[in-house]
Design a protein around this motif. Structure first.
Motif, short mmCIF file in Angstrom:
data_model
loop_
_atom_site.label_atom_id
_atom_site.label_comp_id
_atom_site.label_asym_id
_atom_site.label_seq_id
_atom_site.Cartn_x
_atom_site.Cartn_y
_atom_site.Cartn_z
N MET A 70 -42.41 47.43 75.02
CA MET A 70 -43.19 46.92 76.13
C MET A 70 -42.35 45.92 76.93
O MET A 70 -41.67 45.09 76.37
N PHE A 71 -42.40 46.02 78.23
CA PHE A 71 -41.65 45.12 79.09
C PHE A 71 -42.41 43.82 79.22
O PHE A 71 -43.64 43.79 79.24
N GLU A 72 -41.67 42.73 79.32
CA GLU A 72 -42.28 41.40 79.37
C GLU A 72 -42.97 41.12 80.70
O GLU A 72 -44.07 40.63 80.74
N GLU A 73 -42.29 41.42 81.80
CA GLU A 73 -42.75 41.00 83.12
C GLU A 73 -43.04 42.21 84.00
O GLU A 73 -42.28 43.17 84.02
N LEU A 74 -44.13 42.15 84.73
CA LEU A 74 -44.49 43.20 85.66
C LEU A 74 -43.36 43.38 86.67
O LEU A 74 -42.94 42.41 87.30
N PRO A 75 -42.84 44.60 86.85
CA PRO A 75 -41.69 44.78 87.73
C PRO A 75 -42.04 44.68 89.22
O PRO A 75 -41.16 44.52 90.04
N VAL A 76 -43.31 44.80 89.56
CA VAL A 76 -43.74 44.71 90.95
C VAL A 76 -44.44 43.38 91.18
O VAL A 76 -44.96 42.77 90.26
N LYS A 77 -44.46 42.96 92.45
CA LYS A 77 -45.24 41.78 92.84
C LYS A 77 -46.47 42.29 93.56
O LYS A 77 -46.36 43.10 94.49
N ILE A 78 -47.63 41.84 93.14
CA ILE A 78 -48.89 42.22 93.78
C ILE A 78 -49.42 40.98 94.49
O ILE A 78 -49.66 39.96 93.84
N THR A 79 -49.56 41.07 95.80
CA THR A 79 -50.02 39.91 96.57
C THR A 79 -51.49 39.61 96.23
O THR A 79 -52.21 40.48 95.76
N GLN B 173 -51.10 43.18 82.03
CA GLN B 173 -52.40 42.64 82.41
C GLN B 173 -52.20 41.66 83.55
O GLN B 173 -51.28 40.85 83.51
N LEU B 174 -53.05 41.78 84.57
CA LEU B 174 -53.01 40.83 85.68
C LEU B 174 -54.44 40.50 86.06
O LEU B 174 -55.16 41.36 86.57
N HIS C 134 -40.51 55.16 85.39
CA HIS C 134 -40.64 54.69 86.77
C HIS C 134 -40.26 53.23 86.93
O HIS C 134 -40.16 52.72 88.05
N PHE C 135 -40.03 52.55 85.82
CA PHE C 135 -39.83 51.10 85.84
C PHE C 135 -38.73 50.67 86.81
O PHE C 135 -38.94 49.80 87.65
N LEU C 136 -37.56 51.27 86.73
CA LEU C 136 -36.44 50.84 87.58
C LEU C 136 -36.70 51.07 89.06
O LEU C 136 -36.24 50.31 89.91
N TYR C 137 -37.46 52.12 89.40
CA TYR C 137 -37.78 52.39 90.80
C TYR C 137 -38.72 51.33 91.38
O TYR C 137 -38.80 51.16 92.60
N LEU C 138 -39.45 50.65 90.50
CA LEU C 138 -40.45 49.69 90.96
C LEU C 138 -39.96 48.24 90.95
O LEU C 138 -40.66 47.36 91.44
#
Length: 102
Positions: free
Chosen positions: A1-10, A62-63, A74-78
């Motif tokens: 599991m990745f630690e940090e969400l790769p995208v920023k959601i405003t 979770q956000l 898809h992680f690297l693309y995001l």
């Protein structure tokens, strides 16, 4: 599991996502899927956003009470993509912007 969400959601996009989840009959066990389609050749990738069930190769984040599913492939693309929600004269909807890193 990745630690940090790769995208920023405003904040605007997050509020729109919460509103859709609460008011559009989305099943309680569905999370927000963020992904890409394509990405090879001249056309580039199209970003995808929608509610879906968890799949075997998903990383889960979770956000603010929203489960977010991203396929590990898809992680690297995001990375460094910002998701926003805009209401303009041209229309209403989510936008995806690749952020420049220094």
């Amino acid at each position: 599991m990745f630690e940090e969400l790769p995208v920023k959601i405003t904040p605007q996009a997050l509020e729109a996502i919460k509103d859709i989840k609460a008011n559009k009959g989305i099943p309680a066990d569905y999370g927000l899927r963020i992904g890409v389609k394509g990405g090879r050749g001249c056309g580039g990738a199209q970003f995808l956003l929608g509610f879906d069930h968890l799949k075997e190769d998903d990383a889960v984040y979770q956000l603010e009470g929203i489960d977010i599913y991203i396929s590990k492939k898809h992680f690297l693309y995001l990375l460094d993509v910002q998701i926003d929600y805009e209401e303009t004269e041209e229309g209403v909807g989510f936008t995806f912007t690749k952020q420049q890193t220094s």
